[in-house]
Design a protein around this motif. Structure first.
Motif, PDB file in Angstrom:
ATOM      1  N   SER A  69     -43.067   0.567   7.565  1.00  0.00           N
ATOM      2  CA  SER A  69     -43.928   0.952   6.322  1.00  0.00           C
ATOM      3  C   SER A  69     -45.256   1.676   7.342  1.00  0.00           C
ATOM      4  O   SER A  69     -45.900   3.086   5.882  1.00  0.00           O
ATOM      5  N   SER A  70     -45.803   0.497   7.758  1.00  0.00           N
ATOM      6  CA  SER A  70     -47.326   0.790   8.175  1.00  0.00           C
ATOM      7  C   SER A  70     -47.251   1.739   8.995  1.00  0.00           C
ATOM      8  O   SER A  70     -48.620   3.079   8.558  1.00  0.00           O
ATOM      9  N   CYS A  71     -46.853   2.117   9.332  1.00  0.00           N
ATOM     10  CA  CYS A  71     -46.663   3.389  10.176  1.00  0.00           C
ATOM     11  C   CYS A  71     -46.650   4.743   9.730  1.00  0.00           C
ATOM     12  O   CYS A  71     -47.135   5.965  10.352  1.00  0.00           O
ATOM     13  N   TYR A  72     -45.551   4.832   8.903  1.00  0.00           N
ATOM     14  CA  TYR A  72     -45.567   5.951   8.244  1.00  0.00           C
ATOM     15  C   TYR A  72     -46.574   6.545   6.957  1.00  0.00           C
ATOM     16  O   TYR A  72     -47.340   7.564   6.731  1.00  0.00           O
ATOM     17  N   GLU A  73     -47.489   5.112   6.728  1.00  0.00           N
ATOM     18  CA  GLU A  73     -48.837   5.056   5.949  1.00  0.00           C
ATOM     19  C   GLU A  73     -48.913   6.164   6.416  1.00  0.00           C
ATOM     20  O   GLU A  73     -50.464   7.024   5.782  1.00  0.00           O
ATOM     21  N   GLU A  74     -49.932   5.395   7.654  1.00  0.00           N
ATOM     22  CA  GLU A  74     -50.977   6.418   8.747  1.00  0.00           C
ATOM     23  C   GLU A  74     -50.481   7.189   9.186  1.00  0.00           C
ATOM     24  O   GLU A  74     -51.187   8.337   9.295  1.00  0.00           O
TER      25      GLU A  74
ATOM     26  N   ASP B  38     -41.865  -3.941   7.410  1.00  0.00           N
ATOM     27  CA  ASP B  38     -43.365  -3.396   7.464  1.00  0.00           C
ATOM     28  C   ASP B  38     -43.918  -2.562   8.530  1.00  0.00           C
ATOM     29  O   ASP B  38     -45.318  -2.136   8.131  1.00  0.00           O
ATOM     30  N   ALA B  39     -43.431  -2.966   9.403  1.00  0.00           N
ATOM     31  CA  ALA B  39     -43.763  -2.192  10.608  1.00  0.00           C
ATOM     32  C   ALA B  39     -43.820  -0.690  11.071  1.00  0.00           C
ATOM     33  O   ALA B  39     -44.681  -0.097  10.596  1.00  0.00           O
TER      34      ALA B  39
ATOM     35  N   LEU C  61     -39.100   2.412   1.128  1.00  0.00           N
ATOM     36  CA  LEU C  61     -39.972   1.811   1.274  1.00  0.00           C
ATOM     37  C   LEU C  61     -40.473   0.894   0.246  1.00  0.00           C
ATOM     38  O   LEU C  61     -40.587   0.415   0.419  1.00  0.00           O
ATOM     39  N   ARG C  62     -41.421   1.583  -0.550  1.00  0.00           N
ATOM     40  CA  ARG C  62     -42.837   1.254  -1.164  1.00  0.00           C
ATOM     41  C   ARG C  62     -41.870   0.046  -2.400  1.00  0.00           C
ATOM     42  O   ARG C  62     -41.845  -0.907  -2.571  1.00  0.00           O
TER      43      ARG C  62
END
Length: 260
Positions: A247-252, A244-245, A187-188
């Motif tokens: 990625s945000s969910c994965y980071e949290e 992006d959605a 993702l990154r």
């Protein structure tokens, strides 16, 4: 004779291991080729080319040429509006002889009848507003977190929506993320490549995302559903917004599960 046969059989696993190791340690070099129209043989400009293994992207110039980092056995993904997407595996011969041409085939579109159904307006504002569809998706920003959540319309309680958006990744996504750690790590890399981001911003079919992340479309929908993104967002967002959605969910998810 039997002893010789046993020796040969014992060498087979070693040879196989050596081959796998060689494939994994292939040198990454600059690979150059030309993309053409399969029907006219004319070069195609602005074709998006993505190396799925190296997570690098580029586009073709006015002569259809492109250069991208690649190693033998890497898979290149070609995408161009109005043409069928194509995957090509890089071979030794492509590096050795050069002048490689990749031919893309035009898509044949059949136009279907479109029926426009306008809203039945009465002219009275109070009545017409009630008859129009309403998007009940909400974005919530939590103090201390760098992201916001689209909680959807699963519950009439705003507090329940916020809590559900935070807790769902930890409680419901463990299997989805846990089974695909390598894909999630991409993702990154994907977000850092401007050419790939530009490609994803123009796509709405999830096809490129599934190739990059090696996830099925149903997995992507499950991730977003369990992160409380609304159905309207999942259906209408472009591939970059979906990335992006996720990625945000994965980071949290990683933050909430760091101590588990």
């Amino acid at each position: 004779m039997r002893r010789l046969l046993l020796i040969l059989l014992s060498l087979i696993p070693l040879l196989g291991f050596s081959q796998v190791e060689d494939d994994q340690n292939q040198e990454v070099k600059e690979f150059t080729a030309t993309v053409i129209n399969a029907q006219t043989e004319f070069p195609l400009e602005s074709v998006h080319v993505v190396n799925l293994n190296q997570v690098k992207g580029t586009i073709t110039n006015q002569n259809g040429k492109f250069t991208i980092p690649a190693a033998v056995n890497d898979t290149l993904y070609f995408s161009y509006l109005g043409f069928k997407t194509q995957k090509v595996r890089v071979t030794n011969d492509m590096f050795r002889y050069g002048n490689t041409e990749i031919a893309l085939t035009e898509l044949a579109y059949a136009l279907e009848e479109v029926v426009v159904r306008p809203y039945q307006l009465t002219g009275y504002l109070e009545i017409d507003v009630k008859n129009l569809p309403v998007n009940n998706a909400y974005q919530y920003s939590i103090s201390g977190l760098n992201t916001s959540y689209e909680a959807g319309n699963k519950s009439p309680s705003a507090v329940t929506k916020v809590l559900g958006a935070i807790l769902n990744p930890a409680d419901l996504l463990r299997n989805l993320f846990g089974k695909k750690p390598r894909q999630m790590r991409k993702l990154r890399q994907i977000k850092e490549d401007d050419n790939i981001r530009d490609l994803l911003a123009s796509k709405f079919d999830r096809e490129t995302l599934t190739e990059l992340l090696q996830l099925e479309k149903v997995d992507i929908e499950d991730i977003l559903n369990n992160c409380n993104y609304s159905k309207s967002f999942i259906k209408t967002a472009n591939d970059l917004q979906i990335l992006d959605a996720i990625s945000s969910c994965y980071e949290e998810y990683k933050v909430l599960n760091r101590n588990k």
